[in-house]
Design an enzyme around this catalytic site. Sequence first.
Site, short mmCIF file in Angstrom:
data_model
loop_
_atom_site.label_atom_id
_atom_site.label_comp_id
_atom_site.label_asym_id
_atom_site.label_seq_id
_atom_site.Cartn_x
_atom_site.Cartn_y
_atom_site.Cartn_z
N SER A 214 31.14 -14.55 -27.88
CA SER A 214 30.80 -13.18 -27.49
C SER A 214 31.20 -12.85 -26.06
CB SER A 214 29.29 -12.94 -27.67
OG SER A 214 28.53 -13.86 -26.89
N HIS B 58 25.65 -11.88 -20.81
CA HIS B 58 26.75 -10.93 -20.93
C HIS B 58 26.76 -10.00 -19.72
CE1 HIS B 58 25.87 -12.25 -25.10
NE2 HIS B 58 27.19 -12.29 -25.17
N ASP C 74 18.99 -10.05 -21.31
CA ASP C 74 20.33 -10.59 -21.49
C ASP C 74 20.92 -10.83 -20.10
OD1 ASP C 74 22.91 -11.27 -22.02
OD2 ASP C 74 23.40 -9.52 -23.23
#
Length: 428
Positions: A153, A400, A397
Amino acid sequence: MANESESITPPNLYGTNTIRKPRQILPGGRTTLAVILLSTMVFVLVFSNYYPEQIQIVYGSAHTSHQTAITGHEDNGNCKLFNGTWIRDLRGPIYNNMTCPTMPDSKNCGKYGKQMDYVNWRWMPHGCDMARFEPQLFLNIVQGKTLAFAGDSMGRNQMESLLCLLSQVEVPIKVHSDTEDKFITWHFRSHNFTLMALWTKFLVEESQREINGTLLQSHDMHLDKLDARLAANLHEINILVVSGSRWFFRKNYLYEEGKLIGCIYCSEDNITNFSVISVIQRAFRTALSNLDNHQESRLQLTVVRTATTAHFENGDWNTGGTCNRTEPVGEGTAMTGTGELEIRNVQVEEANRAQKENNRKRGMNIEILDITKAMSMRPDGHPGLHWDNQWMKGYSDCSHWCLPGPIDTWNELLLAVLTKYRKNLEEQ
Protein backbone atom coordinates in the site's frame (compact mmCIF):
# COMPACT_ATOMS: atom_id res chain seq x y z
CA MET A 1 24.85 4.21 -4.00
CA ALA A 2 26.64 4.96 -0.80
CA ASN A 3 25.01 6.72 2.14
CA GLU A 4 26.36 10.25 1.92
CA SER A 5 26.75 11.49 5.47
CA GLU A 6 29.65 13.92 5.31
CA SER A 7 29.04 17.58 6.13
CA ILE A 8 28.77 19.77 3.04
CA THR A 9 28.81 23.54 2.83
CA PRO A 10 25.32 24.74 1.82
CA PRO A 11 25.17 25.86 -1.82
CA ASN A 12 25.06 29.49 -2.88
CA LEU A 13 21.58 29.57 -4.41
CA TYR A 14 21.72 33.22 -5.40
CA GLY A 15 24.68 33.34 -7.80
CA THR A 16 27.91 35.33 -7.60
CA ASN A 17 28.03 37.97 -4.88
CA THR A 18 29.31 41.04 -6.73
CA ILE A 19 30.42 43.69 -4.20
CA ARG A 20 29.43 47.27 -4.97
CA LYS A 21 29.36 50.49 -3.00
CA PRO A 22 26.06 51.27 -1.20
CA ARG A 23 25.31 54.34 -3.36
CA GLN A 24 25.60 52.20 -6.49
CA ILE A 25 22.62 50.11 -5.47
CA LEU A 26 20.60 52.31 -3.06
CA PRO A 27 19.71 55.99 -3.53
CA GLY A 28 19.96 56.63 0.20
CA GLY A 29 23.45 55.23 0.49
CA ARG A 30 24.64 53.81 3.80
CA THR A 31 21.69 55.13 5.83
CA THR A 32 19.14 53.29 3.72
CA LEU A 33 21.29 50.18 3.73
CA ALA A 34 21.58 50.28 7.51
CA VAL A 35 17.78 50.53 7.89
CA ILE A 36 17.27 47.54 5.60
CA LEU A 37 19.86 45.46 7.39
CA LEU A 38 18.35 46.31 10.79
CA SER A 39 14.87 45.38 9.56
CA THR A 40 16.16 42.09 8.17
CA MET A 41 17.85 41.24 11.47
CA VAL A 42 14.64 41.90 13.40
CA PHE A 43 12.69 39.68 10.98
CA VAL A 44 15.19 36.83 11.31
CA LEU A 45 15.17 37.05 15.11
CA VAL A 46 11.37 36.97 15.26
CA PHE A 47 11.11 34.15 12.71
CA SER A 48 13.75 32.07 14.45
CA ASN A 49 11.65 32.04 17.61
CA TYR A 50 8.93 30.24 15.69
CA TYR A 51 11.13 28.06 13.45
CA PRO A 52 14.48 27.74 15.18
CA GLU A 53 15.75 24.99 12.88
CA GLN A 54 14.84 26.60 9.56
CA ILE A 55 15.58 30.25 8.74
CA GLN A 56 15.24 30.12 4.98
CA ILE A 57 11.75 30.83 3.60
CA VAL A 58 10.59 30.60 0.00
CA TYR A 59 7.95 32.91 -1.43
CA GLY A 60 6.68 33.56 -4.94
CA SER A 61 5.61 31.51 -7.89
CA ALA A 62 6.60 27.98 -8.81
CA HIS A 63 9.92 27.26 -10.48
CA THR A 64 9.31 27.12 -14.22
CA SER A 65 12.55 25.74 -15.64
CA HIS A 66 12.06 22.97 -18.18
CA GLN A 67 15.71 21.94 -18.33
CA THR A 68 16.14 19.63 -15.37
CA ALA A 69 14.42 18.85 -12.09
CA ILE A 70 17.64 19.43 -10.18
CA THR A 71 19.55 22.67 -10.56
CA GLY A 72 23.14 21.60 -11.08
CA HIS A 73 22.36 17.89 -10.56
CA GLU A 74 24.13 16.72 -13.69
CA ASP A 75 27.14 19.04 -13.44
CA ASN A 76 27.66 19.54 -9.72
CA GLY A 77 29.53 16.65 -8.11
CA ASN A 78 28.61 17.97 -4.66
CA CYS A 79 24.87 17.35 -5.12
CA LYS A 80 23.62 15.00 -2.40
CA LEU A 81 20.11 14.42 -3.67
CA PHE A 82 18.93 12.23 -0.80
CA ASN A 83 20.70 14.08 2.01
CA GLY A 84 19.37 17.48 2.97
CA THR A 85 16.87 19.27 5.13
CA TRP A 86 13.30 20.54 5.00
CA ILE A 87 12.85 24.28 4.54
CA ARG A 88 9.79 26.50 4.73
CA ASP A 89 8.01 27.01 1.40
CA LEU A 90 4.95 29.26 1.53
CA ARG A 91 3.91 28.81 -2.11
CA GLY A 92 1.43 26.08 -1.23
CA PRO A 93 1.06 22.65 -2.84
CA ILE A 94 0.80 22.03 -6.59
CA TYR A 95 -2.63 20.43 -6.12
CA ASN A 96 -5.34 20.09 -3.48
CA ASN A 97 -8.43 18.00 -2.90
CA MET A 98 -10.41 20.24 -5.25
CA THR A 99 -8.00 19.92 -8.19
CA CYS A 100 -7.12 16.22 -7.86
CA PRO A 101 -10.12 14.11 -8.96
CA THR A 102 -8.39 10.82 -8.09
CA MET A 103 -7.50 11.59 -4.45
CA PRO A 104 -8.68 8.76 -2.15
CA ASP A 105 -10.51 9.69 1.04
CA SER A 106 -8.01 7.70 3.10
CA LYS A 107 -5.28 10.26 2.17
CA ASN A 108 -7.52 13.36 1.98
CA CYS A 109 -6.42 14.61 5.40
CA GLY A 110 -7.65 18.18 4.97
CA LYS A 111 -11.19 16.94 4.34
CA TYR A 112 -11.17 15.23 7.72
CA GLY A 113 -9.90 18.18 9.73
CA LYS A 114 -6.11 17.96 9.69
CA GLN A 115 -4.44 21.37 9.76
CA MET A 116 -2.62 21.83 6.45
CA ASP A 117 0.59 23.51 7.65
CA TYR A 118 2.52 20.32 6.85
CA VAL A 119 2.32 21.14 3.12
CA ASN A 120 4.41 24.30 3.56
CA TRP A 121 7.81 22.60 3.54
CA ARG A 122 10.05 21.39 0.75
CA TRP A 123 13.11 19.17 0.54
CA MET A 124 16.42 20.96 0.01
CA PRO A 125 19.25 18.55 -0.92
CA HIS A 126 22.79 19.34 0.19
CA GLY A 127 24.84 20.86 -2.61
CA CYS A 128 22.04 21.63 -5.08
CA ASP A 129 18.57 23.11 -5.36
CA MET A 130 15.58 20.98 -6.33
CA ALA A 131 12.83 22.48 -8.46
CA ARG A 132 9.17 21.88 -7.76
CA PHE A 133 7.57 18.97 -9.57
CA GLU A 134 6.77 19.82 -13.19
CA PRO A 135 3.91 17.61 -14.44
CA GLN A 136 4.43 18.50 -18.10
CA LEU A 137 8.14 17.70 -17.94
CA PHE A 138 7.38 14.33 -16.35
CA LEU A 139 4.81 13.48 -19.04
CA ASN A 140 7.19 14.59 -21.80
CA ILE A 141 9.82 12.14 -20.54
CA VAL A 142 7.45 9.17 -20.23
CA GLN A 143 5.46 9.65 -23.46
CA GLY A 144 4.71 6.30 -24.99
CA LYS A 145 5.92 4.46 -21.87
CA THR A 146 4.40 2.38 -19.09
CA LEU A 147 5.48 3.04 -15.50
CA ALA A 148 4.49 0.67 -12.70
CA PHE A 149 4.76 0.75 -8.92
CA ALA A 150 5.26 -2.78 -7.56
CA GLY A 151 4.83 -3.04 -3.82
CA ASP A 152 2.30 -2.86 -1.02
CA SER A 153 0.00 0.00 0.00
CA MET A 154 2.98 2.35 0.34
CA GLY A 155 3.74 1.84 -3.34
CA ARG A 156 0.10 2.59 -4.13
CA ASN A 157 0.37 5.71 -1.95
CA GLN A 158 3.19 6.98 -4.18
CA MET A 159 1.15 6.23 -7.31
CA GLU A 160 -1.78 8.18 -5.84
CA SER A 161 0.53 11.15 -5.30
CA LEU A 162 1.81 10.94 -8.86
CA LEU A 163 -1.75 10.77 -10.22
CA CYS A 164 -2.62 13.99 -8.39
CA LEU A 165 0.50 15.74 -9.64
CA LEU A 166 0.05 14.69 -13.27
CA SER A 167 -3.70 15.39 -13.29
CA GLN A 168 -2.84 19.10 -13.18
CA VAL A 169 -1.92 18.67 -16.87
CA GLU A 170 -4.18 15.82 -17.95
CA VAL A 171 -6.89 13.90 -16.09
CA PRO A 172 -6.21 10.18 -16.58
CA ILE A 173 -8.72 7.45 -17.38
CA LYS A 174 -8.91 4.33 -15.22
CA VAL A 175 -8.78 1.42 -17.65
CA HIS A 176 -8.47 -1.48 -15.21
CA SER A 177 -8.98 -2.21 -11.52
CA ASP A 178 -9.62 -5.28 -9.44
CA THR A 179 -12.24 -5.21 -6.68
CA GLU A 180 -9.74 -4.11 -4.01
CA ASP A 181 -7.80 -1.59 -6.14
CA LYS A 182 -4.63 -3.64 -5.69
CA PHE A 183 -4.04 -3.92 -9.43
CA ILE A 184 -4.88 -0.62 -11.12
CA THR A 185 -4.09 0.82 -14.54
CA TRP A 186 -4.52 4.46 -15.57
CA HIS A 187 -3.98 5.91 -19.03
CA PHE A 188 -3.04 9.46 -20.05
CA ARG A 189 -4.39 9.43 -23.58
CA SER A 190 -2.87 12.69 -24.82
CA HIS A 191 0.62 11.54 -23.84
CA ASN A 192 0.14 7.81 -24.52
CA PHE A 193 1.40 7.15 -21.00
CA THR A 194 0.22 4.26 -18.82
CA LEU A 195 0.55 4.19 -15.02
CA MET A 196 0.08 0.99 -13.05
CA ALA A 197 0.01 -0.24 -9.46
CA LEU A 198 0.89 -3.92 -8.98
CA TRP A 199 0.22 -5.32 -5.54
CA THR A 200 2.98 -7.51 -4.10
CA LYS A 201 3.75 -8.05 -0.45
CA PHE A 202 7.28 -9.40 -0.81
CA LEU A 203 8.27 -9.08 -4.53
CA VAL A 204 8.75 -12.86 -4.45
CA GLU A 205 6.13 -15.59 -4.78
CA GLU A 206 3.94 -16.10 -1.71
CA SER A 207 0.71 -17.66 -0.53
CA GLN A 208 -1.22 -16.83 2.62
CA ARG A 209 -1.67 -19.69 5.04
CA GLU A 210 -5.14 -20.81 6.08
CA ILE A 211 -6.81 -23.27 8.42
CA ASN A 212 -10.24 -24.64 7.54
CA GLY A 213 -10.83 -21.84 5.07
CA THR A 214 -9.79 -19.08 7.49
CA LEU A 215 -6.83 -16.98 6.34
CA LEU A 216 -3.99 -16.55 8.81
CA GLN A 217 -1.52 -13.68 9.14
CA SER A 218 1.40 -15.90 8.13
CA HIS A 219 2.64 -16.68 4.61
CA ASP A 220 4.68 -19.19 2.67
CA MET A 221 7.41 -17.26 0.84
CA HIS A 222 9.42 -18.70 -2.04
CA LEU A 223 12.66 -16.76 -1.90
CA ASP A 224 13.91 -18.00 -5.26
CA LYS A 225 10.85 -17.09 -7.36
CA LEU A 226 9.68 -13.69 -8.61
CA ASP A 227 6.08 -12.80 -7.75
CA ALA A 228 4.02 -14.37 -10.55
CA ARG A 229 1.66 -11.41 -11.01
CA LEU A 230 4.63 -9.06 -11.32
CA ALA A 231 6.36 -11.38 -13.79
CA ALA A 232 3.21 -11.61 -15.89
CA ASN A 233 3.20 -7.85 -16.48
CA LEU A 234 6.87 -7.32 -17.34
CA HIS A 235 6.17 -7.44 -21.07
CA GLU A 236 4.21 -4.17 -20.71
CA ILE A 237 6.43 -2.19 -18.33
CA ASN A 238 9.28 0.15 -19.29
CA ILE A 239 9.92 1.82 -15.92
CA LEU A 240 9.41 -0.06 -12.65
CA VAL A 241 9.53 1.27 -9.09
CA VAL A 242 9.89 -1.56 -6.55
CA SER A 243 9.54 -1.35 -2.79
CA GLY A 244 8.46 -3.33 0.23
CA SER A 245 9.22 -4.12 3.86
CA ARG A 246 6.08 -3.92 6.04
CA TRP A 247 4.72 -7.44 5.37
CA PHE A 248 7.97 -9.12 6.37
CA PHE A 249 7.40 -8.30 10.05
CA ARG A 250 5.19 -11.28 10.89
CA LYS A 251 5.45 -15.07 11.05
CA ASN A 252 6.39 -16.22 7.56
CA TYR A 253 7.71 -19.57 6.34
CA LEU A 254 10.59 -19.58 3.85
CA TYR A 255 11.14 -21.90 0.89
CA GLU A 256 13.80 -22.43 -1.76
CA GLU A 257 13.50 -25.00 -4.55
CA GLY A 258 10.19 -25.98 -3.01
CA LYS A 259 11.74 -26.96 0.33
CA LEU A 260 11.18 -25.32 3.71
CA ILE A 261 14.46 -23.70 4.79
CA GLY A 262 13.33 -21.59 7.76
CA CYS A 263 10.96 -18.96 9.05
CA ILE A 264 10.61 -15.48 10.52
CA TYR A 265 9.26 -14.97 14.05
CA CYS A 266 8.68 -18.64 14.80
CA SER A 267 9.95 -20.75 17.66
CA GLU A 268 9.32 -24.16 16.17
CA ASP A 269 11.62 -27.12 16.60
CA ASN A 270 13.93 -28.05 13.74
CA ILE A 271 13.17 -24.85 11.75
CA THR A 272 15.88 -22.23 11.33
CA ASN A 273 14.81 -18.77 12.40
CA PHE A 274 15.88 -16.02 9.94
CA SER A 275 16.12 -12.32 10.71
CA VAL A 276 13.71 -9.99 8.92
CA ILE A 277 16.59 -7.98 7.46
CA SER A 278 18.24 -11.04 5.92
CA VAL A 279 14.97 -12.16 4.31
CA ILE A 280 14.30 -8.71 2.88
CA GLN A 281 17.79 -8.77 1.39
CA ARG A 282 17.24 -12.18 -0.20
CA ALA A 283 13.85 -11.15 -1.59
CA PHE A 284 15.27 -8.01 -3.22
CA ARG A 285 18.21 -10.00 -4.61
CA THR A 286 15.83 -12.49 -6.22
CA ALA A 287 13.56 -9.80 -7.59
CA LEU A 288 16.29 -7.63 -9.09
CA SER A 289 18.15 -10.56 -10.63
CA ASN A 290 14.99 -12.02 -12.17
CA LEU A 291 13.47 -8.84 -13.58
CA ASP A 292 16.04 -8.51 -16.32
CA ASN A 293 16.26 -12.24 -16.99
CA HIS A 294 12.56 -12.58 -17.78
CA GLN A 295 12.27 -13.53 -21.44
CA GLU A 296 9.59 -11.00 -22.40
CA SER A 297 10.72 -8.13 -20.19
CA ARG A 298 10.67 -4.65 -21.76
CA LEU A 299 12.21 -2.98 -18.71
CA GLN A 300 14.55 -0.07 -19.39
CA LEU A 301 14.84 1.26 -15.84
CA THR A 302 14.12 -0.20 -12.41
CA VAL A 303 14.06 2.12 -9.40
CA VAL A 304 14.43 0.74 -5.87
CA ARG A 305 12.51 2.92 -3.43
CA THR A 306 13.94 2.50 0.07
CA ALA A 307 12.04 1.92 3.30
CA THR A 308 9.91 4.65 4.81
CA THR A 309 9.25 5.32 8.47
CA ALA A 310 6.04 4.88 10.43
CA HIS A 311 5.84 7.54 13.15
CA PHE A 312 3.67 6.02 15.86
CA GLU A 313 4.32 7.51 19.30
CA ASN A 314 3.02 6.33 22.68
CA GLY A 315 1.99 2.98 21.25
CA ASP A 316 1.59 1.06 18.00
CA TRP A 317 -1.27 1.24 15.50
CA ASN A 318 -3.42 -1.11 17.62
CA THR A 319 -2.33 0.07 21.09
CA GLY A 320 -3.24 3.74 20.98
CA GLY A 321 -0.25 5.03 19.01
CA THR A 322 -0.59 8.53 17.54
CA CYS A 323 1.26 10.96 15.28
CA ASN A 324 0.29 14.46 16.35
CA ARG A 325 3.40 16.45 15.51
CA THR A 326 2.84 19.58 13.46
CA GLU A 327 6.21 20.24 11.78
CA PRO A 328 9.35 18.40 10.61
CA VAL A 329 12.13 17.45 12.99
CA GLY A 330 15.79 18.21 12.35
CA GLU A 331 18.45 15.77 11.18
CA GLY A 332 19.69 15.24 14.73
CA THR A 333 16.26 14.21 15.99
CA ALA A 334 15.04 12.24 12.94
CA MET A 335 12.63 9.48 13.93
CA THR A 336 13.02 5.94 12.60
CA GLY A 337 10.97 2.90 13.45
CA THR A 338 11.78 -0.79 13.55
CA GLY A 339 14.86 -1.42 11.45
CA GLU A 340 14.22 1.14 8.69
CA LEU A 341 17.88 2.12 8.42
CA GLU A 342 18.99 -1.51 8.27
CA ILE A 343 16.34 -2.26 5.66
CA ARG A 344 17.41 0.76 3.65
CA ASN A 345 21.02 -0.40 3.77
CA VAL A 346 20.32 -3.87 2.38
CA GLN A 347 18.01 -2.44 -0.30
CA VAL A 348 20.78 -0.10 -1.42
CA GLU A 349 23.33 -2.92 -1.26
CA GLU A 350 21.23 -5.18 -3.48
CA ALA A 351 20.47 -2.39 -5.95
CA ASN A 352 24.18 -1.65 -6.27
CA ARG A 353 24.97 -5.34 -6.64
CA ALA A 354 22.37 -5.75 -9.40
CA GLN A 355 23.55 -2.62 -11.21
CA LYS A 356 27.14 -3.89 -11.30
CA GLU A 357 25.96 -7.20 -12.72
CA ASN A 358 23.78 -5.48 -15.30
CA ASN A 359 26.63 -3.19 -16.32
CA ARG A 360 28.70 -6.30 -16.98
CA LYS A 361 26.09 -7.86 -19.24
CA ARG A 362 24.64 -4.57 -20.54
CA GLY A 363 21.27 -5.13 -18.93
CA MET A 364 18.62 -2.70 -17.69
CA ASN A 365 19.53 0.31 -15.57
CA ILE A 366 18.90 0.24 -11.83
CA GLU A 367 18.63 3.36 -9.69
CA ILE A 368 17.88 4.05 -6.04
CA LEU A 369 15.16 6.36 -4.71
CA ASP A 370 16.60 6.79 -1.22
CA ILE A 371 13.82 8.52 0.71
CA THR A 372 14.48 6.95 4.13
CA LYS A 373 16.37 9.85 5.68
CA ALA A 374 14.12 12.57 4.30
CA MET A 375 10.94 10.89 5.48
CA SER A 376 12.34 10.08 8.92
CA MET A 377 12.14 13.86 9.53
CA ARG A 378 8.42 14.16 8.62
CA PRO A 379 6.30 12.78 11.48
CA ASP A 380 3.82 15.56 10.72
CA GLY A 381 2.83 14.23 7.27
CA HIS A 382 0.63 11.24 8.20
CA PRO A 383 -3.20 11.16 8.36
CA GLY A 384 -3.26 10.23 12.06
CA LEU A 385 -6.95 10.27 12.96
CA HIS A 386 -7.79 12.45 9.96
CA TRP A 387 -8.82 9.86 7.42
CA ASP A 388 -11.84 7.90 6.25
CA ASN A 389 -11.54 5.30 8.97
CA GLN A 390 -15.08 3.96 9.13
CA TRP A 391 -13.74 0.40 9.38
CA MET A 392 -11.06 1.30 11.95
CA LYS A 393 -12.72 3.95 14.07
CA GLY A 394 -10.34 5.53 16.56
CA TYR A 395 -7.14 4.14 15.05
CA SER A 396 -4.41 6.47 13.81
CA ASP A 397 -2.73 5.96 10.46
CA CYS A 398 0.89 6.95 11.06
CA SER A 399 2.26 4.85 8.21
CA HIS A 400 0.73 6.23 5.01
CA TRP A 401 1.07 9.84 3.87
CA CYS A 402 -1.41 12.67 3.36
CA LEU A 403 -2.15 14.11 -0.07
CA PRO A 404 -0.83 16.62 -0.78
CA GLY A 405 2.14 16.17 1.52
CA PRO A 406 5.73 14.99 1.96
CA ILE A 407 5.15 11.95 -0.26
CA ASP A 408 4.99 14.29 -3.27
CA THR A 409 8.74 14.73 -2.74
CA TRP A 410 9.19 11.06 -3.68
CA ASN A 411 7.92 11.90 -7.14
CA GLU A 412 10.02 15.05 -7.37
CA LEU A 413 13.03 12.83 -6.72
CA LEU A 414 11.71 10.25 -9.18
CA LEU A 415 11.51 13.00 -11.80
CA ALA A 416 15.18 13.80 -11.11
CA VAL A 417 16.05 10.14 -11.74
CA LEU A 418 14.01 10.03 -14.96
CA THR A 419 15.66 13.25 -16.14
CA LYS A 420 19.04 11.55 -15.71
CA TYR A 421 17.93 8.68 -17.95
CA ARG A 422 15.85 10.70 -20.38
CA LYS A 423 18.12 10.09 -23.36
CA ASN A 424 18.26 6.35 -22.67
CA LEU A 425 14.47 6.14 -22.41
CA GLU A 426 13.98 8.02 -25.67
CA GLU A 427 16.41 5.81 -27.61
CA GLN A 428 14.53 2.59 -26.91
